[in-house]
Design a protein around this motif. Sequence first.
Motif, PDB file in Angstrom:
ATOM      1  N   GLU A  55       0.786  -1.235   0.045  1.00 33.84           N
ATOM      2  CA  GLU A  55      -0.053   0.041  -0.087  1.00 33.84           C
ATOM      3  C   GLU A  55       0.755   1.131  -0.123  1.00 33.84           C
ATOM      4  OE1 GLU A  55      -2.632  -0.654   3.206  1.00 33.84           O
ATOM      5  OE2 GLU A  55      -3.958  -1.861   2.177  1.00 33.84           O
ATOM      6  N   ALA A  57       2.099   1.747  -3.496  1.00 38.81           N
ATOM      7  CA  ALA A  57       0.923   1.972  -4.133  1.00 38.81           C
ATOM      8  C   ALA A  57       0.744   3.667  -4.235  1.00 38.81           C
ATOM      9  CB  ALA A  57      -0.262   1.535  -4.027  1.00 38.81           C
ATOM     10  N   LYS A  58       0.941   4.187  -2.893  1.00 39.16           N
ATOM     11  CA  LYS A  58       1.025   5.499  -2.533  1.00 39.16           C
ATOM     12  C   LYS A  58       2.022   6.395  -3.260  1.00 39.16           C
ATOM     13  CE  LYS A  58      -1.452   4.972   1.844  1.00 39.16           C
ATOM     14  NZ  LYS A  58      -1.272   5.312   3.484  1.00 39.16           N
ATOM     15  N   GLU A  59       3.169   5.776  -3.194  1.00 34.95           N
ATOM     16  CA  GLU A  59       4.406   6.229  -3.652  1.00 34.95           C
ATOM     17  C   GLU A  59       4.219   6.267  -5.390  1.00 34.95           C
ATOM     18  OE1 GLU A  59       8.125   8.083  -3.933  1.00 34.95           O
ATOM     19  OE2 GLU A  59       6.853   7.571  -2.045  1.00 34.95           O
ATOM     20  N   GLU A  60       3.538   5.207  -5.614  1.00 33.13           N
ATOM     21  CA  GLU A  60       3.690   5.263  -7.387  1.00 33.13           C
ATOM     22  C   GLU A  60       2.563   6.224  -7.890  1.00 33.13           C
ATOM     23  OE1 GLU A  60       3.294   1.419 -10.090  1.00 33.13           O
ATOM     24  OE2 GLU A  60       1.879   1.479  -8.633  1.00 33.13           O
ATOM     25  N   GLN A  61       1.324   6.494  -7.043  1.00 28.69           N
ATOM     26  CA  GLN A  61       0.313   7.317  -7.303  1.00 28.69           C
ATOM     27  C   GLN A  61       0.794   8.685  -7.315  1.00 28.69           C
ATOM     28  OE1 GLN A  61      -2.818   6.502  -8.645  1.00 28.69           O
ATOM     29  NE2 GLN A  61      -2.977   8.724  -8.791  1.00 28.69           N
ATOM     30  N   GLY A  62       1.762   8.977  -6.253  1.00 30.52           N
ATOM     31  CA  GLY A  62       2.360  10.366  -6.361  1.00 30.52           C
ATOM     32  C   GLY A  62       3.120  10.805  -7.322  1.00 30.52           C
ATOM     33  N   GLU A  63       3.835   9.769  -8.024  1.00 30.31           N
ATOM     34  CA  GLU A  63       4.602   9.888  -9.366  1.00 30.31           C
ATOM     35  C   GLU A  63       3.968   9.963 -10.166  1.00 30.31           C
ATOM     36  OE1 GLU A  63       8.030  10.083  -9.352  1.00 30.31           O
ATOM     37  OE2 GLU A  63       8.207  10.040  -7.436  1.00 30.31           O
ATOM     38  N   TYR A  64       2.748   9.520 -10.482  1.00 34.15           N
ATOM     39  CA  TYR A  64       1.949   9.535 -11.441  1.00 34.15           C
ATOM     40  C   TYR A  64       1.310  11.055 -11.527  1.00 34.15           C
ATOM     41  CZ  TYR A  64      -2.157   8.940 -14.499  1.00 34.15           C
ATOM     42  OH  TYR A  64      -3.214   9.101 -15.324  1.00 34.15           O
ATOM     43  N   ASP A  65       0.952  11.411 -10.242  1.00 33.52           N
ATOM     44  CA  ASP A  65       0.475  12.755 -10.099  1.00 33.52           C
ATOM     45  C   ASP A  65       1.331  13.951 -10.512  1.00 33.52           C
ATOM     46  OD1 ASP A  65      -1.980  11.425  -9.291  1.00 33.52           O
ATOM     47  OD2 ASP A  65      -1.839  12.012  -7.112  1.00 33.52           O
ATOM     48  N   LYS A  66       2.567  13.745 -10.149  1.00 34.67           N
ATOM     49  CA  LYS A  66       3.517  14.755 -10.453  1.00 34.67           C
ATOM     50  C   LYS A  66       3.664  14.661 -12.081  1.00 34.67           C
ATOM     51  CE  LYS A  66       6.352  14.193  -6.555  1.00 34.67           C
ATOM     52  NZ  LYS A  66       7.727  13.964  -5.876  1.00 34.67           N
ATOM     53  N   CYS A  67       3.727  13.483 -12.796  1.00 33.84           N
ATOM     54  CA  CYS A  67       3.894  13.490 -14.288  1.00 33.84           C
ATOM     55  C   CYS A  67       2.755  14.268 -15.161  1.00 33.84           C
ATOM     56  CB  CYS A  67       3.958  12.123 -14.583  1.00 33.84           C
ATOM     57  SG  CYS A  67       5.516  11.380 -14.262  1.00 33.84           S
TER      58      CYS A  67
END
Length: 193
Positions: A173, A176-186
């Motif tokens: 989890e 997943a939060k880290e991955e979502q944060g990277e996606y949001d930055k992109c």
Amino acid sequence: MMIANYSVIQQRPLLSVNLYYPQLKYICKSCRGKRVVLGTKSVKLNIMPGVDNDETIKVSRSGGADPDGNQPGDLYVVIKVREDPVFRREGADIHVDAVLSITQAILGGTIQVPTLTGDVVLKVRPGTQPAQKVVLKKKGIKTRNSYSFGDQYVHFNVNIPVNQTPKQRELIEEFAKEEQGEYDKCVAAGASG
């Protein structure tokens, strides 16, 4: 006026045949005078490396016997290759599946892979995807009537765990939060640019 009566008589030649049957004093117990014995016969074959399914091998003078005493016929053997539980064959190339854990797929590592000559250690690159494959050159089947070998293809499957410990679930989890944060930055960088 003269009327003539004709009658046609068809003559057939008479055939006179004198057949000579020699009296056999001794009759062979195996063939009972037929000069051929029915039965099975074992034949040793040298199977060449690289022979594939449904290929035919001719073995000269190993077929059925001729009752007239001439040479026996030829034997034709159709090869049936048994399927292997580990390897799949496509011509001279072979294919094998390798199962990776999710951490091996993400982080990389090493695994043992079976080959025709024994197990080898294979390096798994970080980020390996399911169904990705690696080629092991010249680890396949020897090509018939040649000195070359086919290749071995290793197909990766990723084993996703069904049950996780509470610690594993927490870490996933967090990932997943880290991955979502990277996606949001992109997405934000793409929208502003």
